[in-house]
Design a protein around this motif. Structure first.
Motif, short mmCIF file in Angstrom:
data_model
loop_
_atom_site.label_atom_id
_atom_site.label_comp_id
_atom_site.label_asym_id
_atom_site.label_seq_id
_atom_site.Cartn_x
_atom_site.Cartn_y
_atom_site.Cartn_z
N ARG A 226 2.27 5.72 -8.26
CA ARG A 226 2.25 4.34 -7.74
C ARG A 226 3.40 3.56 -8.36
N LYS B 123 -5.26 5.38 7.05
CA LYS B 123 -5.64 5.42 5.64
C LYS B 123 -6.98 6.14 5.50
N ALA C 261 0.81 -1.23 0.00
CA ALA C 261 0.00 0.00 0.00
C ALA C 261 0.84 1.27 0.00
N ALA D 225 -8.11 7.22 2.24
CA ALA D 225 -8.60 6.80 0.93
C ALA D 225 -7.48 5.98 0.29
N ASP D 226 -7.74 5.40 -0.89
CA ASP D 226 -6.70 4.61 -1.55
C ASP D 226 -5.44 5.42 -1.80
N SER D 227 -5.60 6.72 -2.04
CA SER D 227 -4.45 7.54 -2.39
C SER D 227 -4.19 8.65 -1.37
#
Length: 143
Positions: A135, A111, A8, A113-115
């Motif tokens: 990424r 965390k 991640a 959000a994903d980004s």
């Protein structure tokens, strides 16, 4: 072989700027790059007060420091351990402007959000958000 690190975290993360920073006398902006179990961090600092550094070190109240090393994440705790470097990743010799030698920093991560990850530095009371700007995938290399 190099360790695989945390999937991640792989890539480059840039700290978001915040309105609160305009009210602070001193603040720093982090840029992290995680590659497998290794990290590189650039810390750009801003100060409205000199802070005791010579004018040759602090350019208009701004300066940057760099470090590289390995990281370890257990649950929500990220530990960075390495050495201070120059901008070109060569190890920084003792003396001159700012810190040299060991770099160690610990963060609690949340965390959002994903980004987006919120970093809570143990060396500060002010958390910050960092956004994924690039990424990458870990391809372990021989040590």
């Amino acid at each position: 072989m190099q360790g695989s690190g945390e999937a991640a975290l792989q890539g480059e993360w840039q700290q978001d700027t915040a309105a609160l920073q305009k009210k602070l006398v001193n603040y720093s902006l982090y840029h992290f790059k995680f590659s497998c179990d290794s990290f590189f961090v650039s810390v750009k600092s801003f100060s409205k007060a000199n802070g005791g550094y010579p004018d040759s070190c602090v350019q208009n109240g701004q300066w940057s420091e760099y470090a590289k090393g390995v990281y370890d994440q257990k649950h929500d705790t990220l530990r960075l351990k390495g050495l201070f470097t120059n901008a070109d990743l060569t190890y920084k010799v003792e003396g001159g402007c700012f810190r040299s030698g060991k770099y160690e920093e610990t963060f609690k991560l949340v965390k959002k959000a994903d980004s987006v990850i919120q970093f809570f530095p143990t060396s500060s009371v002010i958390p910050f958000d960092a956004r994924l700007i690039k990424r990458s995938t870990c391809i372990p290399k021989p040590l």
